[in-house]
Design a protein around this motif. Structure first.
Motif, short mmCIF file in Angstrom:
data_model
loop_
_atom_site.label_atom_id
_atom_site.label_comp_id
_atom_site.label_asym_id
_atom_site.label_seq_id
_atom_site.Cartn_x
_atom_site.Cartn_y
_atom_site.Cartn_z
N MET A 299 -4.88 16.15 -0.18
CA MET A 299 -5.26 15.35 0.74
C MET A 299 -4.89 14.26 -0.57
O MET A 299 -5.21 13.98 -1.59
N ARG A 300 -3.88 12.50 -0.19
CA ARG A 300 -4.66 11.55 -1.00
C ARG A 300 -5.44 10.75 -1.48
O ARG A 300 -6.14 10.53 -1.03
N PRO A 301 -4.85 10.77 -2.89
CA PRO A 301 -6.28 9.95 -3.27
C PRO A 301 -6.03 8.18 -2.67
O PRO A 301 -5.52 7.94 -2.27
N ILE A 302 -7.65 7.71 -2.90
CA ILE A 302 -7.06 6.58 -2.89
C ILE A 302 -7.30 5.21 -4.01
O ILE A 302 -8.32 5.87 -4.91
N ARG B 72 17.53 1.30 -4.50
CA ARG B 72 18.07 1.25 -6.01
C ARG B 72 16.74 0.65 -6.79
O ARG B 72 17.47 1.30 -8.42
N ALA B 73 15.71 1.11 -6.92
CA ALA B 73 15.05 1.09 -7.56
C ALA B 73 14.05 2.76 -7.95
O ALA B 73 14.23 2.92 -9.56
N LEU B 74 14.81 3.58 -7.39
CA LEU B 74 14.86 4.90 -7.26
C LEU B 74 15.25 6.24 -8.33
O LEU B 74 14.92 7.07 -8.42
N PRO B 75 16.80 6.01 -8.67
CA PRO B 75 17.91 6.73 -9.09
C PRO B 75 16.94 6.69 -10.54
O PRO B 75 16.04 6.50 -11.33
N GLY B 76 16.49 8.44 -10.06
CA GLY B 76 16.13 9.50 -11.48
C GLY B 76 14.60 9.21 -12.10
O GLY B 76 14.25 9.28 -13.14
N ILE B 77 13.87 8.48 -10.78
CA ILE B 77 12.43 8.10 -10.86
C ILE B 77 11.94 9.78 -10.47
O ILE B 77 12.12 10.12 -9.36
N ASP B 78 10.81 9.48 -11.18
CA ASP B 78 9.86 11.05 -10.71
C ASP B 78 8.76 10.30 -9.39
O ASP B 78 8.16 10.18 -10.01
N LEU B 79 8.74 11.15 -8.58
CA LEU B 79 8.20 11.02 -7.20
C LEU B 79 6.75 11.14 -7.30
O LEU B 79 5.63 10.76 -6.67
N GLN B 80 6.46 12.45 -8.00
CA GLN B 80 5.65 13.15 -8.90
C GLN B 80 4.56 11.81 -9.38
O GLN B 80 2.85 11.89 -9.58
N ASN B 81 4.62 11.09 -10.06
CA ASN B 81 4.08 10.53 -10.48
C ASN B 81 4.29 8.66 -10.85
O ASN B 81 4.73 7.95 -11.78
N LEU B 82 4.35 8.31 -9.51
CA LEU B 82 4.55 6.84 -8.78
C LEU B 82 3.58 6.39 -7.94
O LEU B 82 3.31 7.18 -6.51
N HIS C 17 2.62 13.43 -0.17
CA HIS C 17 1.37 13.42 -2.02
C HIS C 17 1.86 12.38 -2.18
O HIS C 17 0.63 11.78 -2.67
N LEU C 18 2.55 11.59 -2.39
CA LEU C 18 3.28 9.48 -2.53
C LEU C 18 1.76 9.12 -2.24
O LEU C 18 2.17 8.49 -0.62
N PRO C 19 1.14 7.96 -2.67
CA PRO C 19 0.23 6.90 -2.28
C PRO C 19 0.74 5.57 -2.34
O PRO C 19 1.49 5.51 -3.59
N ILE C 20 0.89 5.39 -1.34
CA ILE C 20 1.50 3.63 -0.48
C ILE C 20 0.27 3.22 -0.50
O ILE C 20 -0.06 3.36 0.74
N LEU C 21 0.32 1.99 -1.07
CA LEU C 21 -0.73 0.41 -0.84
C LEU C 21 -0.08 0.02 -0.28
O LEU C 21 1.26 -0.36 -0.17
N TYR C 22 -1.53 -1.03 0.47
CA TYR C 22 -1.09 -2.49 0.99
C TYR C 22 -1.09 -3.51 0.11
O TYR C 22 -2.45 -3.60 -0.85
N GLY C 23 -0.42 -4.35 0.10
CA GLY C 23 -1.11 -5.96 -0.79
C GLY C 23 -0.79 -7.12 -0.13
O GLY C 23 0.24 -7.33 0.51
N GLY C 24 -1.67 -8.52 0.05
CA GLY C 24 -0.92 -8.96 0.88
C GLY C 24 -2.05 -9.65 1.10
O GLY C 24 -2.28 -8.90 1.97
#
Ligand code: PGA
Length: 254
Positions: free
Chosen positions: A1-4, A154-164, A200-207
């Motif tokens: 379960m993804r965290p909130i 463009r932003a994510l090359p080399g970035i660990d999706l486990q800590n994002l 598993h990646l948490p994705i938020l909404y903003g605006g």
């Protein structure tokens, strides 16, 4: 379960004295049921650099995490006015916003430097909150999906999706009072999740998230939390956002 994750972005607001005052009113307004809820509701306060030490100190042991609003990609050097990862971790900061549209629009940040900042955050065990989102013109031209996918690629090359953490923030909804319809935010966030293939990646909404629209936003299955600007400045309103009510189909029925 993804965290909130419920994150406040104070932007350039609040002196240390004002930050202390906020916390005095905010902490008692949190409901025990939302602090101990399942899945866990992680509260994050992303405050100006000058408030970080005070807010870390005053929230110690409360479960509230503290975030910065940017960081430089180098650990040290001749970069007047910048702040590095080690400077943040030394204070007890755990999160950092990267690539907010205001940084991109007013301070010339590019996808390339966003990528470097994300890497720097992860190198120092900070969790970056990467902001992406389209302008009104891009939306009207039907470019929303391709723009966001391009920003991610463009932003994510080399970035660990486990800590994002990713925040979908349509630029036309930021600070305008015009919230993206909950179903549309859910759709775009679903596309981001599908594109990255990271369940598993948490994705938020903003605006323009507020007390009056939080329950509907959080009822959407793809939305794992919110990044809140203006409404996070008021302790009662932000507490109501953290204390969002879970809408069930039964509760919503007449
Ligand atoms: P807003 O800002 O809630 O004031 O629209 C959101 C943000 O910029 O993160």
């Amino acid at each position: 379960m993804r965290p909130i994750l419920i994150a406040g972005n104070w932007k350039m607001h609040k002196t240390q004295a004002e930050a202390r005052q906020f916390l005095r009113e905010f902490a008692p307004a949190l409901q025990a049921s939302s602090v101990g809820a399942t899945p866990q509701r992680q509260i994050i306060l992303c405050v100006p650099f000058t408030d970080l030490a005070v807010v870390v100190e005053e929230t110690r042991g409360s479960g509230i995490a503290v975030g910065a609003q940017n960081l430089h990609w180098e650990d040290q050097g001749a970069f007047t006015g910048e702040i590095s990862g080690p400077m943040l971790t030394e204070l007890g900061v755990r999160y950092v916003i990267v690539g907010h549209s205001e940084r991109r629009q007013y301070f010339g940040e590019t996808d390339e430097t966003v990528n470097w900042r994300l890497a720097a955050a992860q190198r120092h065990k900070l969790t970056p909150i990467l902001c992406v989102g389209e302008s009104l013109q891009q939306r009207e031209q039907g470019l929303t999906e391709s723009w966001i996918v391009g920003q991610l690629d463009r932003a994510l090359p080399g970035i660990d999706l486990q800590n994002l953490v990713i925040a979908y923030e349509p630029i036309w909804a930021i600070g305008t009072g015009k919230t993206c319809a909950a179903a549309e935010a859910n759709r775009v966030i679903g596309l981001i999740r599908q594109h990255l293939g990271a369940d598993h990646l948490p994705i938020l909404y903003g605006g323009s998230v507020k007390a009056s629209n939080i329950d509907e936003l959080m009822a959407q299955p793809q939305i794992d939390g919110v990044l809140v600007g203006g409404a996070s400045l008021d302790p009662q309103e932000f507490a109501r956002i953290v204390n969002f009510q879970t809408l069930t189909p039964a509760a919503a029925a007449p």
